[in-house]
Enzyme design. Structure first.
Site, PDB file in Angstrom:
ATOM      1  N   CYS A   1      -5.602  -9.261   8.335  1.00 55.31           N
ATOM      2  CA  CYS A   1      -5.961 -10.442   9.121  1.00 55.31           C
ATOM      3  C   CYS A   1      -6.391 -10.018  10.525  1.00 55.31           C
ATOM      4  O   CYS A   1      -5.661  -9.335  11.229  1.00 55.31           O
ATOM      5  CB  CYS A   1      -4.842 -11.466   9.216  1.00 55.31           C
ATOM      6  SG  CYS A   1      -4.386 -12.220   7.666  1.00 55.31           S
TER       7      CYS A   1
ATOM      8  N   ARG B   1      -9.547  -3.874   8.947  1.00 56.35           N
ATOM      9  CA  ARG B   1      -8.191  -4.293   8.596  1.00 56.35           C
ATOM     10  C   ARG B   1      -8.117  -4.856   7.177  1.00 56.35           C
ATOM     11  O   ARG B   1      -7.037  -5.008   6.620  1.00 56.35           O
ATOM     12  CB  ARG B   1      -7.700  -5.351   9.597  1.00 56.35           C
ATOM     13  CG  ARG B   1      -7.571  -4.814  11.002  1.00 56.35           C
ATOM     14  CD  ARG B   1      -7.308  -5.932  11.988  1.00 56.35           C
ATOM     15  NE  ARG B   1      -5.973  -6.467  11.863  1.00 56.35           N
ATOM     16  CZ  ARG B   1      -4.900  -6.003  12.504  1.00 56.35           C
ATOM     17  NH1 ARG B   1      -5.010  -4.954  13.282  1.00 56.35           N
ATOM     18  NH2 ARG B   1      -3.719  -6.570  12.357  1.00 56.35           N
TER      19      ARG B   1
ATOM     20  N   TRP C   1      -6.674 -12.016   5.012  1.00 56.43           N
ATOM     21  CA  TRP C   1      -6.312 -11.204   3.841  1.00 56.43           C
ATOM     22  C   TRP C   1      -5.278 -12.013   3.083  1.00 56.43           C
ATOM     23  O   TRP C   1      -4.184 -12.271   3.580  1.00 56.43           O
ATOM     24  CB  TRP C   1      -5.740  -9.869   4.294  1.00 56.43           C
ATOM     25  CG  TRP C   1      -5.616  -8.837   3.213  1.00 56.43           C
ATOM     26  CD1 TRP C   1      -6.600  -8.028   2.709  1.00 56.43           C
ATOM     27  CD2 TRP C   1      -4.426  -8.479   2.504  1.00 56.43           C
ATOM     28  NE1 TRP C   1      -6.099  -7.205   1.749  1.00 56.43           N
ATOM     29  CE2 TRP C   1      -4.762  -7.451   1.589  1.00 56.43           C
ATOM     30  CE3 TRP C   1      -3.101  -8.917   2.553  1.00 56.43           C
ATOM     31  CZ2 TRP C   1      -3.832  -6.861   0.747  1.00 56.43           C
ATOM     32  CZ3 TRP C   1      -2.180  -8.340   1.702  1.00 56.43           C
ATOM     33  CH2 TRP C   1      -2.543  -7.317   0.816  1.00 56.43           C
TER      34      TRP C   1
ATOM     35  N   ASN D   1      -1.738 -14.738  11.849  1.00 61.56           N
ATOM     36  CA  ASN D   1      -1.557 -13.470  11.149  1.00 61.56           C
ATOM     37  C   ASN D   1      -0.072 -13.299  10.903  1.00 61.56           C
ATOM     38  O   ASN D   1       0.723 -13.376  11.834  1.00 61.56           O
ATOM     39  CB  ASN D   1      -2.091 -12.311  11.991  1.00 61.56           C
ATOM     40  CG  ASN D   1      -1.944 -10.968  11.296  1.00 61.56           C
ATOM     41  OD1 ASN D   1      -1.643 -10.904  10.122  1.00 61.56           O
ATOM     42  ND2 ASN D   1      -2.156  -9.885  12.031  1.00 61.56           N
ATOM     43  N   GLY D   2       0.323 -13.083   9.648  1.00 58.44           N
ATOM     44  CA  GLY D   2       1.735 -12.916   9.323  1.00 58.44           C
ATOM     45  C   GLY D   2       2.141 -13.794   8.160  1.00 58.44           C
ATOM     46  O   GLY D   2       1.302 -14.281   7.405  1.00 58.44           O
TER      47      GLY D   2
ATOM     48  N   GLU E   1      -0.387  12.778  -1.670  1.00 60.08           N
ATOM     49  CA  GLU E   1      -1.396  12.236  -0.763  1.00 60.08           C
ATOM     50  C   GLU E   1      -2.789  12.372  -1.351  1.00 60.08           C
ATOM     51  O   GLU E   1      -3.617  11.464  -1.230  1.00 60.08           O
ATOM     52  CB  GLU E   1      -1.307  12.935   0.596  1.00 60.08           C
ATOM     53  CG  GLU E   1      -2.377  12.555   1.603  1.00 60.08           C
ATOM     54  CD  GLU E   1      -2.429  11.069   1.947  1.00 60.08           C
ATOM     55  OE1 GLU E   1      -3.455  10.646   2.534  1.00 60.08           O
ATOM     56  OE2 GLU E   1      -1.474  10.333   1.637  1.00 60.08           O
TER      57      GLU E   1
ATOM     58  N   LYS F   1      -5.328   9.233  -2.079  1.00 60.27           N
ATOM     59  CA  LYS F   1      -6.688   9.136  -1.541  1.00 60.27           C
ATOM     60  C   LYS F   1      -7.684   8.828  -2.658  1.00 60.27           C
ATOM     61  O   LYS F   1      -8.574   8.003  -2.500  1.00 60.27           O
ATOM     62  CB  LYS F   1      -7.088  10.443  -0.857  1.00 60.27           C
ATOM     63  CG  LYS F   1      -6.568  10.624   0.531  1.00 60.27           C
ATOM     64  CD  LYS F   1      -7.151   9.600   1.502  1.00 60.27           C
ATOM     65  CE  LYS F   1      -6.172   9.265   2.598  1.00 60.27           C
ATOM     66  NZ  LYS F   1      -5.028   8.461   2.194  1.00 60.27           N
TER      67      LYS F   1
ATOM     68  N   GLU G   1      -7.283   5.225  -3.767  1.00 54.76           N
ATOM     69  CA  GLU G   1      -7.695   4.260  -2.746  1.00 54.76           C
ATOM     70  C   GLU G   1      -9.200   4.045  -2.714  1.00 54.76           C
ATOM     71  O   GLU G   1      -9.660   2.907  -2.644  1.00 54.76           O
ATOM     72  CB  GLU G   1      -7.236   4.741  -1.360  1.00 54.76           C
ATOM     73  CG  GLU G   1      -5.776   4.537  -1.060  1.00 54.76           C
ATOM     74  CD  GLU G   1      -5.410   5.030   0.329  1.00 54.76           C
ATOM     75  OE1 GLU G   1      -4.744   4.296   1.061  1.00 54.76           O
ATOM     76  OE2 GLU G   1      -5.805   6.169   0.681  1.00 54.76           O
TER      77      GLU G   1
ATOM     78  N   HIS H   1       8.890  17.594 -18.876  1.00 54.15           N
ATOM     79  CA  HIS H   1       9.923  16.585 -19.130  1.00 54.15           C
ATOM     80  C   HIS H   1       9.316  15.212 -19.396  1.00 54.15           C
ATOM     81  O   HIS H   1       9.971  14.188 -19.175  1.00 54.15           O
ATOM     82  CB  HIS H   1      10.904  16.537 -17.960  1.00 54.15           C
ATOM     83  CG  HIS H   1      11.655  17.818 -17.773  1.00 54.15           C
ATOM     84  ND1 HIS H   1      12.618  18.259 -18.661  1.00 54.15           N
ATOM     85  CD2 HIS H   1      11.559  18.777 -16.820  1.00 54.15           C
ATOM     86  CE1 HIS H   1      13.088  19.423 -18.253  1.00 54.15           C
ATOM     87  NE2 HIS H   1      12.462  19.773 -17.136  1.00 54.15           N
TER      88      HIS H   1
ATOM     89  N   LYS I   1      -6.173  -2.075   6.516  1.00 53.79           N
ATOM     90  CA  LYS I   1      -5.864  -0.932   7.365  1.00 53.79           C
ATOM     91  C   LYS I   1      -4.458  -1.037   7.948  1.00 53.79           C
ATOM     92  O   LYS I   1      -3.710  -0.079   7.970  1.00 53.79           O
ATOM     93  CB  LYS I   1      -6.894  -0.839   8.497  1.00 53.79           C
ATOM     94  CG  LYS I   1      -6.709   0.378   9.407  1.00 53.79           C
ATOM     95  CD  LYS I   1      -6.927   1.663   8.656  1.00 53.79           C
ATOM     96  CE  LYS I   1      -6.881   2.869   9.554  1.00 53.79           C
ATOM     97  NZ  LYS I   1      -6.951   4.124   8.792  1.00 53.79           N
TER      98      LYS I   1
END
Length: 607
Positions: free
Chosen positions: A2, A27, A74, A100-101, A482, A486, A489, A505, A602
């Site tokens: 947002c 964002r 968002w 926002n929130g 990581e 990536k 994403e 295993h 973001k």
């Protein structure tokens, strides 16, 4: 997530609102909208999808108002749609707000408002706030008093910007747990969710604390505490401008930010390494005598920052002997951690506004833990609330997928571990070798960045794959976690990361002819074990891309990339670069929007 913009000035508000929303696109969002105060009343226009859709609608309108608010949403409550988009207005169209929130008690409030005859047009929690504000205004006949009552009534997180025909020259602003920055120019007062949205207008900014209220008009900015009493706020000058956030000739922000890593690492190291035997972190000098009192340490973060914490935790324990634990912030808050004043808690967040990490920080403070924040954004909430903050110096990171923020976080966490070791008097030969290696990191990374064609070729293995598997041990496991994130994403290839020793295993059942394995074997004490696990996948038909060091090569792999000979701890930074580039080029080959991956934001400012 947002984006919010707000403007009150002598000129038209719309240009500022739209350029600010454009700067906040990183964002993540699914709709956009604005409200301006016009001579005839409030004008609101909203559009589902990209900001360009809103701009197209506005191109057919005459928007002249000098006061306004803007928003990119968002979705949290309600699907992406024009009705669920912000701003939201009251039934009389006299008050409009952006939020926002998350309002946690919105259901109870909505029931109360429905009984009082209020009509709702969206599925959002945010619309509750504008109707509640309307209710209290009608009771008090004063918008400021009404806003104070709203703050005391709503639970959750929020950044609110409000315009109205009641006070047509003013923007009312308040916040709790969600970011807002306020600036003053020669002929306007402005606000936004993040600094880039206002930098073209001013570098002089103010940060609100939770429950504080600001009132913007074209001449002044007035600040008040929760009780409504006037307060003074300290101004902060931002040390960079928006030129730093432009692509500088690169096709995407992500690629630009990957290539900025040598400089970002150099800046993060600047002034923090003295000679070959001393780490300088003045931010922690007033607590260096406390380190001997800690009986454990927690590293707490989300996503990419969590992977950085896995590395930092390993190194702190290795260099100091302090037992360390790493936990996702979203779990830490709810697992009733056994922590107290003898616990050191380290919180890592690129934006400094990550909701789960902030909640975990507040819990740690309640339990009397010592708190250190690692953040990239000056004046961010986490940096203001932690007892101590160490800043990475990555500069603005615009692409949603973190690259330079991650590697500079690793640098800071290594420096932190070395500083604690130094404070405890544990400076070993390994300590000195680390300092020698750190100084050479920027040049090593520069050399790796010359091999982009190699990594683009590696990406061709993944272009048509539905799945990929990453394996490693120890620090390499954190690195492949990581790397897999990536790839997921930005390219949407399903990627799993496994401890190499755990393959047999269960996960090895997934390996079949043509499976793609990306393996890291950089730690000399366990590289041979990892290579043995790699051979097990080759025997089952896997195609392997191996990142390792000289002397650990393996026959029958499809590709081997030899990493520079640096201290094993520093390989976590080195190997991150090719893994980022593989993800980038895979996404490129698939035609994905690399800078703005679907469903991601973001700055994750809701839990």
């Amino acid at each position: 997530m947002c984006g919010i913009t707000a403007f009150s000035g002598r000129k038209e508000a719309l240009p500022f609102l739209l350029q600010g929303l454009e700067k906040l696109e990183y964002r993540g969002y699914d709709s956009a909208g604005i409200t301006t105060v016009e001579s005839f009343g409030l004008f609101t226009k909203k559009a589902k999808g990209r900001l360009q859709n809103l701009k197209y609608l506005l191109s057919e309108e005459e928007v002249k108002g000098h006061v306004g608010i803007g928003h990119t949403r968002w979705a949290t409550h309600g699907i992406p749609s024009n009705l669920n988009s912000h701003p939201h207005t009251n039934n009389d169209n006299t008050i409009s707000l952006v939020h926002n929130g998350i309002i946690e008690n919105y259901r109870e409030l909505k029931e109360e408002l429905l009984k009082k005859g209020y009509q709702f047009h969206s599925e959002t929690d945010s619309e509750v706030v504008v109707h509640l504000l309307d209710l209290y205004y009608k009771q008090t006949n004063d918008l400021f008093t009404a806003l104070k009552k709203v703050i005391n009534k709503i639970d959750g997180s929020y950044a609110l910007c409000i315009v109205s025909t009641i006070d047509p020259d003013k923007v009312y602003i308040t916040k709790k747990d969600s970011p807002l920055v306020i600036g003053k120019t020669q002929d306007a007062s402005v606000a936004a969710s993040d600094i880039p949205a206002i930098l073209d207008y001013t570098k002089d900014v103010y940060f609100l604390n939770d429950y504080e209220i600001a009132i913007l008009d074209k001449e002044n900015i007035s600040f008040f505490n929760q009780e409504g009493n006037p307060i003074e706020k300290e101004m902060t000058t931002i040390p960079y401008d928006n030129e730093a956030a432009q692509k500088a000739g690169f096709s995407t922000f992500m690629l630009k930010e990957i290539f900025e890593q040598p400089h970002a690492i150099q800046e993060t190291l600047r002034g923090r390494v003295e000679g070959l035997d001393r780490i300088v972190l003045p931010e922690l000098d007033d607590m260096k005598d406390q380190f001997q009192n800690f009986n454990k340490a927690y590293f707490i973060a989300c996503g990419t920052a969590y992977h950085a914490c896995l590395v930092g935790s390993h190194i702190l324990e290795r260099l100091t002997g302090i037992p360390t634990f790493t936990q996702a912030a979203s779990e830490f808050r709810y697992c009733d951690p056994i922590v107290d004043e003898k616990t050191l808690c380290i919180f890592v967040s690129q934006s400094g506004e990550t909701a789960d990490t902030l909640a975990a920080l507040r819990l740690a403070k309640e339990k009397q833990c010592a708190t250190i924040a690692v953040a990239n954004v000056l004046g961010s909430t986490i940096s203001r609330e932690a007892a101590h903050t160490i800043y990475t110096c990555a500069g603005p990171e615009i692409a949603v997928a973190s690259t330079k923020a991650y590697t500079t976080q690793l640098i800071v966490l290594i420096l932190l571990a070395m500083y604690v070791s130094q404070s405890l008097g544990h400076q070993s030969d390994e300590y000195k070798k680390l300092i020698e290696g750190i100084a050479s990191l920027p040049q090593y990374i520069e050399n790796i960045l010359k091999d982009t064609q190699t990594f683009e070729n590696y990406a061709t293995y993944l272009k048509d794959q539905h799945d990929a598997y990453f394996i490693g041990r120890g620090l390499d496991y954190a690195s492949v976690l990581e790397g897999a994130l990536k790839l997921k994403e930005v390219s949407y290839v399903h990627a799993d990361a496994y401890m190499a020793g755990e393959l047999k295993h269960g996960p090895i059942a997934l390996i079949e002819e043509g499976s793609i394995i990306i393996a890291a074997a950089t730690q000399p004490t366990i590289a041979a074990k990892t290579i043995s696990n790699i051979q097990e996948t080759i025997a089952r038909g896997a195609k392997v891309i191996l990142f390792t060091t000289q002397g650990q090569e393996l026959k029958n792999v499809c590709e081997t990339y030899i990493l520079p000979d640096v201290h094993p701890i520093l390989q976590a930074i080195i190997v991150a670069i090719p893994l980022q580039l593989i993800a980038y080029y895979t996404a490129n080959l698939k035609g994905c929007d690399v800078d703005k991956p679907r469903n991601l934001a973001k700055s994750v400012t809701v839990e």
